[in-house]
Enzyme design. Structure first.
Site, PDB file in Angstrom:
ATOM      1  N   SER A 174       0.784  -1.230   0.127  1.00 47.50           N
ATOM      2  CA  SER A 174      -0.153  -0.313  -0.193  1.00 47.50           C
ATOM      3  C   SER A 174       0.861   1.195   0.171  1.00 47.50           C
ATOM      4  O   SER A 174       1.522   1.704   0.966  1.00 47.50           O
ATOM      5  CB  SER A 174      -0.757  -0.125   1.269  1.00 47.50           C
ATOM      6  OG  SER A 174      -1.372   1.458   1.580  1.00 47.50           O
ATOM      7  N   ASP A 327      -5.738   0.452  -9.228  1.00 52.80           N
ATOM      8  CA  ASP A 327      -6.992   1.085  -9.463  1.00 52.80           C
ATOM      9  C   ASP A 327      -7.404   0.914 -10.991  1.00 52.80           C
ATOM     10  O   ASP A 327      -8.682   1.335 -11.035  1.00 52.80           O
ATOM     11  CB  ASP A 327      -6.788   2.683  -9.462  1.00 52.80           C
ATOM     12  CG  ASP A 327      -6.482   3.052  -7.876  1.00 52.80           C
ATOM     13  OD1 ASP A 327      -6.863   2.503  -7.041  1.00 52.80           O
ATOM     14  OD2 ASP A 327      -5.581   4.069  -7.665  1.00 52.80           O
ATOM     15  N   ARG A 358     -14.722  -3.804  -4.655  1.00 59.87           N
ATOM     16  CA  ARG A 358     -14.663  -3.671  -6.020  1.00 59.87           C
ATOM     17  C   ARG A 358     -14.627  -4.994  -6.821  1.00 59.87           C
ATOM     18  O   ARG A 358     -15.233  -5.239  -7.784  1.00 59.87           O
ATOM     19  CB  ARG A 358     -13.256  -2.735  -6.711  1.00 59.87           C
ATOM     20  CG  ARG A 358     -13.386  -1.390  -6.269  1.00 59.87           C
ATOM     21  CD  ARG A 358     -12.303  -0.692  -6.857  1.00 59.87           C
ATOM     22  NE  ARG A 358     -12.538   0.712  -6.561  1.00 59.87           N
ATOM     23  CZ  ARG A 358     -11.795   1.628  -6.720  1.00 59.87           C
ATOM     24  NH1 ARG A 358     -10.412   1.630  -6.828  1.00 59.87           N
ATOM     25  NH2 ARG A 358     -12.074   3.028  -6.604  1.00 59.87           N
TER      26      ARG A 358
HETATM   27  C1  S3P Z   1      -2.782   5.732  -3.596  1.00 59.76           C
HETATM   28  C2  S3P Z   1      -2.488   4.266  -3.381  1.00 59.76           C
HETATM   29  C3  S3P Z   1      -3.421   3.298  -3.636  1.00 59.76           C
HETATM   30  C4  S3P Z   1      -4.546   3.595  -4.650  1.00 59.76           C
HETATM   31  C5  S3P Z   1      -5.194   4.931  -4.454  1.00 59.76           C
HETATM   32  C6  S3P Z   1      -4.385   5.862  -4.299  1.00 59.76           C
HETATM   33  C7  S3P Z   1      -2.058   6.763  -3.347  1.00 59.76           C
HETATM   34  O1  S3P Z   1      -4.096   2.832  -2.434  1.00 59.76           O
HETATM   35  O2  S3P Z   1      -5.576   2.503  -4.673  1.00 59.76           O
HETATM   36  O3  S3P Z   1      -6.179   5.135  -5.412  1.00 59.76           O
HETATM   37  O4  S3P Z   1      -2.280   7.753  -3.759  1.00 59.76           O
HETATM   38  O5  S3P Z   1      -1.116   6.258  -2.615  1.00 59.76           O
HETATM   39  P1  S3P Z   1      -3.349   1.685  -1.385  1.00 59.76           P
HETATM   40  O6  S3P Z   1      -2.197   2.385  -0.872  1.00 59.76           O
HETATM   41  O7  S3P Z   1      -4.620   1.210  -0.681  1.00 59.76           O
HETATM   42  O8  S3P Z   1      -3.049   0.681  -2.486  1.00 59.76           O
END
Ligand code: S3P
Length: 450
Positions: A174, A327, A358
């Site tokens: 993440s 995403d 999702r």
């Molecule tokens: C993001 C990280 C992702 C992504 C989100 C944007 C970011 O989430 O799904 O739309 O800008 O760091 P996760 O960290 O939960 O994977």
């Protein structure tokens, strides 16, 4: 009900070939980070191409509440007068991050090592998402968090008065958690280290370096080891936000669904931690060219040219690609329905804790449109019907999730019978001009249920 008002249904009808150029919006991830790092720098950061979606506007409002001066000068042109690392004031009001997991998690990180107390909330989607993945590592710095059961918002975070640096191996891939830890590390003395087994989007690392922080990245057998030296003075920057590959994915995949289409999308980020969908499209047989590769705002970009030159074929997307296209699975699932053969998406458990679940949202919506799917906790398989043979005719729930809404509106452009999404208003969180830009290409999108 939508996040900010009454639900606004929208219906997509079978459309002629899509043609033209799309000026797709600024990158959401980079936009959040530009505002937050601008607020933590000393002096005036200038931003161009900022995404003016609701998620980012909520982060701008939050930065004002922490004491930064955030000003809009024109479309996408913003400035931020920062308060310096450790300079956040305690907001007088609850911080409402709306629909944005990125906003709330990054801001929690940024305030967690300053001795202030902040209460966070969001919409029904955000208030159902897990925050423990962020508050657990923030507790190692000395911050304390008190939320609802299951570690959910609304939540109060008490920042550490005497923060200590941490070494943290991410238990989930993440970028939000990684970024929260790095932003917290900014105000801890000494080196904060984050280790990620799988590379996730690296905008925070790139931008921290751009703002003058000392940050190193090392590839080791345990993964990417990111080391940040705490308590730097961040220098204000000029940030040119590239166009969001996750938003560009919608017109790009719509062009690959609707026979005869030809669409160009200039200046899209080609950051290798974000390009998994585009690699997958090539494997599916898409006619896609990346023209004029160049660097803009510290990110590699290219002009995308897509031609629909016949049906795509199903593929198996490997789990190790998931982080680089996390995403994009909803729109890939919709596209896969128009392909020949089966597309198997594995290693996608994280999709269950996005703005909606999702996997479930796509599976139920596709089934309602006559598409056969199989799901496990960690995977989704879509049996393609071919471009001309999607039944459609369904009303699909968008579940406060912009990407679910846009995915089904794209699918409705090729289905036999129109597809309605019950609420298109969440699209404004990331892609306010979606309807206008898609309509300009020739998409038949109509307000209401017919
Ligand atoms: C993001 C990280 C992702 C992504 C989100 C944007 C970011 O989430 O799904 O739309 O800008 O760091 P996760 O960290 O939960 O994977």
């Amino acid at each position: 009900m939508s996040a900010h008002g009454p639900a606004t249904p929208m219906t997509a009808h079978r459309s002629p070939a899509l043609r033209g150029q799309v000026d797709s919006p600024g990158d959401k991830s980079v936009s959040h980070r530009a505002l937050i790092l601008g607020a933590l720098a000393v002096g005036r950061t200038q931003i161009t191409g900022l995404l003016e979606g609701q998620d980012v506007l909520d982060t701008a409002a939050a930065m004002r509440a922490f004491g930064a001066t955030v000003t809009r000068h024109g479309p996408g042109a913003w400035s931020v007068e920062g308060v310096g690392v450790g300079g956040f004031a305690e907001p007088e009001q609850v911080i409402d991050c709306g629909n944005s997991g990125t906003g709330v998690r990054l801001i929690m990180g940024a305030m967690a090592t300053t001795a202030i107390t902040v209460t966070f909330t969001g919409d029904a989607s955000l208030n159902s998402r897990p925050m423990g993945r962020v508050t657990d590592p923030l507790a190692l710095f000395g911050a304390r968090a008190f939320g609802r059961s299951g570690g959910r918002l609304p939540m109060t975070v008490i920042g550490a008065a005497d923060p200590v640096p941490v070494r943290y191996a991410l238990p989930v891939p993440s970028a939000q958690v990684k970024s929260a830890v790095l932003l917290a590390g900014l105000n801890a003395p000494g080196a904060t280290v984050v280790i990620e087994a799988e590379p996730t989007r690296d905008h925070t690392e790139r931008m921290l370096r751009g703002f003058g922080a000392e940050l190193t990245v090392e590839d080791t057998p345990e993964g990417r080891v990111i080391t940040l030296q705490g308590q730097p003075e961040l220098r204000p920057q000029t940030v040119a936000v590239p166009r969001d590959p996750s938003s560009a994915a919608f017109p790009a995949c719509a062009a690959l669904m609707v026979p005869g289409s030809e669409v160009t999308i200039p200046g899209v980020s080609r950051n290798p931690t974000r390009d998994g969908l585009y690699r997958t499209l090539v494997e599916m047989g898409a006619d896609i060219a990346f023209e004029n590769p160049r660097e803009e705002g510290g990110e590699p970009v290219a002009d995308l040219r897509l031609r629909n030159s016949g049906p795509l074929h199903g593929v198996t997307v490997p789990p190790d690609r998931a982080a680089s296209m996390i995403d994009e699975y909803p729109i890939l699932a919709a596209l896969a329905a128009t392909a020949q053969g089966t597309t198997v998406m594995r290693g996608i458990r994280e999709l269950r804790v996005k703005e909606s679940d999702r996997i479930d949202a796509m599976a139920r919506g596709l089934e309602a449109c006559g598409v056969r799917v199989e799901e496990t906790e960690d995977s989704l398989s879509v049996h393609g019907c071919g471009a001309e043979d999607i039944e459609g005719g369904a009303q699909v729930q968008s579940r406060l999730d912009h990407r679910i809404a846009m995915s089904f509106l794209c699918l409705g452009l090729v289905s036999r019978r129109a597809i309605t999404v019950d609420d298109a208003s969440p699209i404004a969180t990331s892609f306010p001009a979606f309807e206008a830009l898609m309509t300009a290409l020739g998409a038949d999108l109509r307000h209401g249920t017919r």
